[in-house]
Design a protein around this motif. Structure first.
Motif, PDB file in Angstrom:
ATOM      1  N   PRO A 151       0.828  -1.209   0.000  1.00 32.06           N
ATOM      2  CA  PRO A 151       0.000   0.000   0.000  1.00 32.06           C
ATOM      3  C   PRO A 151       0.866   1.265   0.000  1.00 32.06           C
ATOM      4  O   PRO A 151       1.942   1.296   0.592  1.00 32.06           O
ATOM      5  N   LYS A 152       0.370   2.274  -0.661  1.00 28.90           N
ATOM      6  CA  LYS A 152       1.103   3.539  -0.746  1.00 28.90           C
ATOM      7  C   LYS A 152       0.583   4.507   0.320  1.00 28.90           C
ATOM      8  O   LYS A 152      -0.621   4.578   0.578  1.00 28.90           O
ATOM      9  N   LEU A 153       1.501   5.224   0.940  1.00 30.66           N
ATOM     10  CA  LEU A 153       1.181   6.156   2.009  1.00 30.66           C
ATOM     11  C   LEU A 153       0.069   7.121   1.598  1.00 30.66           C
ATOM     12  O   LEU A 153      -0.855   7.375   2.372  1.00 30.66           O
ATOM     13  N   GLU A 210      -4.385   4.046  12.450  1.00 31.75           N
ATOM     14  CA  GLU A 210      -3.447   5.161  12.540  1.00 31.75           C
ATOM     15  C   GLU A 210      -2.432   5.060  11.413  1.00 31.75           C
ATOM     16  O   GLU A 210      -2.022   3.962  11.041  1.00 31.75           O
ATOM     17  N   ILE A 211      -2.026   6.198  10.919  1.00 28.96           N
ATOM     18  CA  ILE A 211      -0.971   6.259   9.904  1.00 28.96           C
ATOM     19  C   ILE A 211       0.138   7.160  10.443  1.00 28.96           C
ATOM     20  O   ILE A 211      -0.127   8.266  10.929  1.00 28.96           O
ATOM     21  N   ASP A 212       1.362   6.692  10.375  1.00 30.49           N
ATOM     22  CA  ASP A 212       2.529   7.466  10.798  1.00 30.49           C
ATOM     23  C   ASP A 212       3.315   7.836   9.541  1.00 30.49           C
ATOM     24  O   ASP A 212       4.060   7.006   9.006  1.00 30.49           O
ATOM     25  N   PRO A 213       3.126   9.071   9.044  1.00 33.57           N
ATOM     26  CA  PRO A 213       3.800   9.458   7.797  1.00 33.57           C
ATOM     27  C   PRO A 213       5.326   9.450   7.908  1.00 33.57           C
ATOM     28  O   PRO A 213       6.001   9.133   6.933  1.00 33.57           O
ATOM     29  N   GLN A 214       5.876   9.779   9.088  1.00 32.35           N
ATOM     30  CA  GLN A 214       7.329   9.804   9.245  1.00 32.35           C
ATOM     31  C   GLN A 214       7.921   8.401   9.179  1.00 32.35           C
ATOM     32  O   GLN A 214       8.937   8.182   8.528  1.00 32.35           O
ATOM     33  N   ALA A 215       7.278   7.451   9.844  1.00 30.60           N
ATOM     34  CA  ALA A 215       7.763   6.066   9.835  1.00 30.60           C
ATOM     35  C   ALA A 215       7.284   5.314   8.601  1.00 30.60           C
ATOM     36  O   ALA A 215       7.763   4.222   8.319  1.00 30.60           O
ATOM     37  N   LEU A 229       4.451   1.107   4.680  1.00 31.44           N
ATOM     38  CA  LEU A 229       3.787   1.699   3.510  1.00 31.44           C
ATOM     39  C   LEU A 229       4.845   2.182   2.525  1.00 31.44           C
ATOM     40  O   LEU A 229       5.935   2.604   2.923  1.00 31.44           O
ATOM     41  N   ASP A 230       4.518   2.120   1.256  1.00 31.65           N
ATOM     42  CA  ASP A 230       5.423   2.547   0.193  1.00 31.65           C
ATOM     43  C   ASP A 230       5.366   4.060   0.052  1.00 31.65           C
ATOM     44  O   ASP A 230       4.399   4.696   0.257  1.00 31.65           O
TER      45      ASP A 230
END
Length: 139
Positions: A2-4, A104-109, A138-139
């Motif tokens: 999956p892409k961010l 939850e999504i962690d954009p930095q990680a 995530l990609d």
């Protein structure tokens, strides 16, 4: 993978539904080395099982969760962690549905944390969605 920028909180992963028959339990016992008679011997299970009969291995249910998760994630190398809390036994012959939802999504990680679960057709939770989690890259 999956892409961010293509996932969001609340997204569901594709679920899987399988019927866990006695043959499947025996195959799992052979693969795992867990030959507890609770998973194959009706006479024994009748006396000790909370269902009064043979029940599936808890880790077999987690294996189904893992299969759905790794399929969505693009492979096992993208699953950073998976923890499961068992809530109820799974009687032999039951159809089990597994799934997951992004919490939850962690954009930095570049990761997503998901609630994951396994449940029976009557809604009984085998793997508790409130306490079972997975973290996926995530990609």
């Amino acid at each position: 993978m999956p892409k961010l920028d293509e996932v969001k909180v609340g997204d569901q992963i594709p679920g899987i539904t399988e019927t866990l028959d006695q043959a499947r339990l025996i195959q799992y016992a052979g693969a795992s080395g867990d030959f507890n008679p609770l998973h194959w011997q009706q006479e024994f299970a009748a006396h000790v099982s909370p269902t009064g009969g043979v029940i599936a291995h808890g880790m077999l249910n987690v294996g189904l969760v893992s299969r759905a998760l790794t399929g969505w994630a693009g492979g096992p190398e993208h699953v950073r962690s998976l923890s499961a809390s068992f809530r109820a036994p799974c009687p032999v012959g039951a159809s089990v549905t597994v799934g997951g939802e992004i919490l939850e999504i962690d954009p930095q990680a570049r990761t997503a944390t998901l609630a994951v679960w396994a449940e029976l057709p009557d809604g009984s939770r085998i793997v508790d969605r409130k306490r079972s989690r997975a973290v996926v890259a995530l990609d």
